[in-house]
Structure formats: C-alpha cells, structure tokens
Enzyme design. Structure first.
Site, short mmCIF file in Angstrom:
data_model
loop_
_atom_site.label_atom_id
_atom_site.label_comp_id
_atom_site.label_asym_id
_atom_site.label_seq_id
_atom_site.Cartn_x
_atom_site.Cartn_y
_atom_site.Cartn_z
N ALA A 28 15.41 -6.61 -0.48
CA ALA A 28 16.43 -5.59 -0.11
C ALA A 28 16.67 -4.39 -0.18
CB ALA A 28 18.10 -6.13 -1.12
N GLY B 129 14.07 -9.79 -2.02
CA GLY B 129 15.64 -10.69 -1.12
C GLY B 129 14.00 -11.08 -0.12
N GLU C 154 13.48 -14.56 -1.36
CA GLU C 154 14.22 -15.18 -1.17
C GLU C 154 14.97 -15.85 -0.11
OE1 GLU C 154 16.46 -11.95 -3.67
OE2 GLU C 154 16.94 -13.45 -5.72
N GLU D 178 12.43 -7.41 -8.70
CA GLU D 178 13.75 -7.25 -9.16
C GLU D 178 14.01 -6.24 -11.15
OE1 GLU D 178 13.62 -9.35 -7.66
OE2 GLU D 178 14.77 -9.92 -6.41
N1 COA Z 1 14.19 -1.28 0.62
C1 COA Z 1 13.75 -0.32 1.26
N2 COA Z 1 12.67 0.47 2.10
C2 COA Z 1 11.59 -0.38 1.51
C3 COA Z 1 11.50 -0.90 0.47
C4 COA Z 1 12.78 -1.81 0.25
N3 COA Z 1 13.14 -2.61 -0.64
N4 COA Z 1 10.31 -1.71 0.79
C5 COA Z 1 9.17 -1.05 1.64
N5 COA Z 1 10.52 0.70 2.26
C6 COA Z 1 10.03 1.66 3.41
C7 COA Z 1 9.32 2.16 2.00
O1 COA Z 1 9.94 3.26 1.46
C8 COA Z 1 8.80 3.61 3.08
O2 COA Z 1 9.44 4.28 4.02
P1 COA Z 1 9.37 5.74 4.66
O3 COA Z 1 8.05 5.14 5.03
O4 COA Z 1 10.88 5.87 4.66
O5 COA Z 1 8.62 6.43 2.47
C9 COA Z 1 8.13 2.07 4.02
O6 COA Z 1 9.13 1.04 4.26
C10 COA Z 1 7.24 1.80 3.94
O7 COA Z 1 6.62 0.89 2.64
P2 COA Z 1 5.79 1.86 1.03
O8 COA Z 1 6.00 2.10 -0.04
O9 COA Z 1 5.50 3.20 2.13
O10 COA Z 1 4.31 0.97 1.90
P3 COA Z 1 3.31 0.50 1.26
O11 COA Z 1 2.21 -0.15 1.65
O12 COA Z 1 2.18 1.57 0.12
O13 COA Z 1 3.93 -0.49 -0.25
C11 COA Z 1 5.17 -2.13 -0.88
C12 COA Z 1 4.29 -1.89 0.10
C13 COA Z 1 6.04 -3.69 -0.34
C14 COA Z 1 4.57 -2.65 -2.08
C15 COA Z 1 6.40 -1.14 -1.38
O14 COA Z 1 6.58 -1.01 -0.16
C16 COA Z 1 7.46 -1.77 -2.08
O15 COA Z 1 6.80 -1.82 -3.26
N6 COA Z 1 8.34 -2.14 -1.92
C17 COA Z 1 9.53 -2.58 -2.84
C18 COA Z 1 9.50 -3.78 -3.34
C19 COA Z 1 10.70 -4.00 -4.31
O16 COA Z 1 10.69 -3.68 -5.16
N7 COA Z 1 11.66 -5.01 -3.47
C20 COA Z 1 12.74 -5.56 -4.36
C21 COA Z 1 13.92 -4.74 -4.17
S1 COA Z 1 15.45 -5.95 -4.91
#
Ligand code: COA
Length: 257
Positions: free
Chosen positions: A66, A112, A115, A135
């Site tokens: 999400a 999400g 999910e 989460e």
């Molecule tokens: N919500 C909002 N933005 C998200 C996102 C999320 N769940 N997951 C990734 N993004 C965005 C990042 O903020 C980033 O945006 P920016 O370039 O404007 O800063 C872009 O997507 C790329 O992500 P980034 O984190 O730079 O890539 P990465 O390869 O370093 O890491 C992940 C990849 C998936 C490990 C990392 O993005 C992450 O941990 N995301 C969140 C996962 C999460 O907790 N999901 C559950 C949400 S309830």
C-alpha cells in the site's frame, strides 16, 4: 476506458491488468485501488473474457505494498476505514469474481502487494520475486486480508513467522510453501500465465464460476462448503455449458464453450 495508474490489454479471451506506477514500485494508492475495482468490474461483466492476468509494470516489482505516503498520518478510524474499503473494493472483490484471476508476481510482492496476489485465484512467480508482509516493521499489521489468507495458503506457523519477522521469502521458498504454484524465469512469466489462461478459457466459464464459489465457501465462516458444492453442482445441470459439454463428449468432439 482509460486509467492513470493501470493498463488493461485484451487479447482473444484473456485480459491483462497491469499496475503501472513503476517509479513507485507499483505501490497501491487510493486511485489505483479504485481503478483496479472499475477494471475488474468491467472485465467481469464482459462474458467473452475467460481469464485475467494481474501483474506489475517494470521488472522490479509486482506491487511493493500500500502507498505508505497516503496513510502515514491516519488516526484510528481512518486506519479502520482504509482496511475496510480496500478489502471490499479490491481484495474480497477479486477473490469472489466469477472470472479466474492469475497473479503474475514479477518482483517484489510486499504488504498489500502480496495481499493482492493472495486475493487472486492462484499465483505464478518469476525467479527474482520476493514476497513478504512487512507491516509490523511499520508499526501496523496487514490490513488487506493478509492475516487471513496467508495462513490459508502456507499454514499458521509459517504465516506467523513471516508476519512477525516482517521478512521476505524467495520465489523458491514461496513455491515450497504453497504460496505460488510455479516459478519461472522473468522472461517466461507472462507466457506461462497466458498458457494457463488459454487452457482455462477452453473450459466452461459457468462451471469455473461455480467451482470458484464452492472452493471459496471452504474459507467462509458459518458457510457449509459441502452444501454450497451440492447447490452449485446442481445449478450446473441447468446450464447451456453442461448440455454442450456432455453432448460434445458423447458425440466424440471438443466442446465449444
Ligand atoms: N509506498 C509508497 N512508496 C513506495 C512504496 C510503498 N509501499 N514502496 C516503494 N515506494 C517508493 C519509494 O519511496 C521510492 O520512491 P522515491 O524514488 O520517490 O523515493 C520508489 O518507490 C523506489 O523505492 P526504493 O525504496 O528506492 O527502492 P529499493 O530498491 O531501494 O527498495 C523495497 C525496494 C521494496 C525494499 C522498498 O521500496 C520498500 O521497503 N518498500 C516498502 C515495502 C513495504 O513496507 N510495504 C508494505 C506497506 S504497508
């Protein structure tokens, strides 16, 4: 219909729904959820569509969860509303569609995103896919059905570990755990899903819809799944597909559904 965050492609009897926010790793914001609802509702209404493949654009992510930026300042009632609306509009909605939905997990499927894959009828993953429910690392729990569907697919102990550690598992681990049915190289992911969708499209759509209802009944509180199976089985006898399927068999030809 055109959308801001998703793409819909239809070839023959199979639709592809692609979540198209690659710069945000296809994170599910409110608008994307609403667009997905509309797209799935339209595809469900179109009886020429016999299967739907759901995937993410780019080669890095299916959906990375999400959109955290949208709910970071929510209070208790807004949090509850977020989960309820999301479940109703998208996750429960997909699970209960009559049209089969295959999730093509092409990279990160987190929160999400996982999910959403779990709400689909079954899952195929690329070998670079990583899956998890992170989460609790954000101080919240899965709210789009993850605490319910993950134990159904992988068992309670594995689900508890995945949720508590907030870790990611590999595609291979996901396959060994029953979370995904197949793992293939990324270049082959969509073609395998298309093959499976094509195979599904040769069978009776009305019977498949009845089978989805009966299988889902197994996981619904207070519903007698065997009773639903009897009812759905009976209903099939009143369909044109049943007449065509049995007649074709007796005439030694392929059924044309
Ligand atoms: N919500 C909002 N933005 C998200 C996102 C999320 N769940 N997951 C990734 N993004 C965005 C990042 O903020 C980033 O945006 P920016 O370039 O404007 O800063 C872009 O997507 C790329 O992500 P980034 O984190 O730079 O890539 P990465 O390869 O370093 O890491 C992940 C990849 C998936 C490990 C990392 O993005 C992450 O941990 N995301 C969140 C996962 C999460 O907790 N999901 C559950 C949400 S309830």
């Amino acid at each position: 219909m055109s959308y801001n965050n998703i793409l819909v492609e239809i070839i023959d009897k199979v639709a592809k729904v692609i979540i198209n926010r690659p710069k945000k790793l296809n994170a599910l914001n409110k608008e994307t959820i609403a667009e997905l609802h509309t797209a799935f509702a339209e595809l469900e209404a179109d009886k020429t569509i016999r299967a739907i493949i759901l995937t993410g654009s780019g080669d890095k992510a299916f959906v990375a969860g999400a959109d955290i930026s949208e709910f970071a300042d929510f209070d208790v009632s807004e949090g509850a509303k977020l989960a309820k609306q999301g479940q109703e509009l998208l996750f429960d909605f997909i699970e209960n569609l009559s049209t089969p939905v295959i999730a093509a997990v092409n990279g990160f499927a987190l929160g999400g995103g996982l999910e959403l894959a779990m709400a689909s009828h079954f899952r195929v993953a690329s070998d670079n896919a990583k899956m998890g429910l992170p989460e609790v690392s954000l101080g919240v729990i899965p709210g789009y059905g993850g605490t319910q569907r993950l134990p159904q697919l992988v068992g309670k102990g594995k689900a508890m570990e995945m949720i508590m550690t907030a870790g990611m598992i590999t595609a291979e681990d996901a396959q060994n755990s029953g979370l995904v049915n197949h793992v293939v190289q990324q270049e082959e992911l969509i073609s395998l899903c298309e093959k499976l969708a094509k195979k599904i499209s040769y069978n009776s759509g009305t019977a498949i819809s009845a089978a989805i209802k009966a299988v889902n009944a197994n996981f619904k509180d207070g519903v007698n799944g065997f009773g639903v199976e009897i009812e759905q089985f009976g209903n099939c006898f009143g369909t044109e597909d049943f007449e065509e399927g049995t007649t074709a068999f007796l005439e030694k030809r392929k059924a044309d559904f």
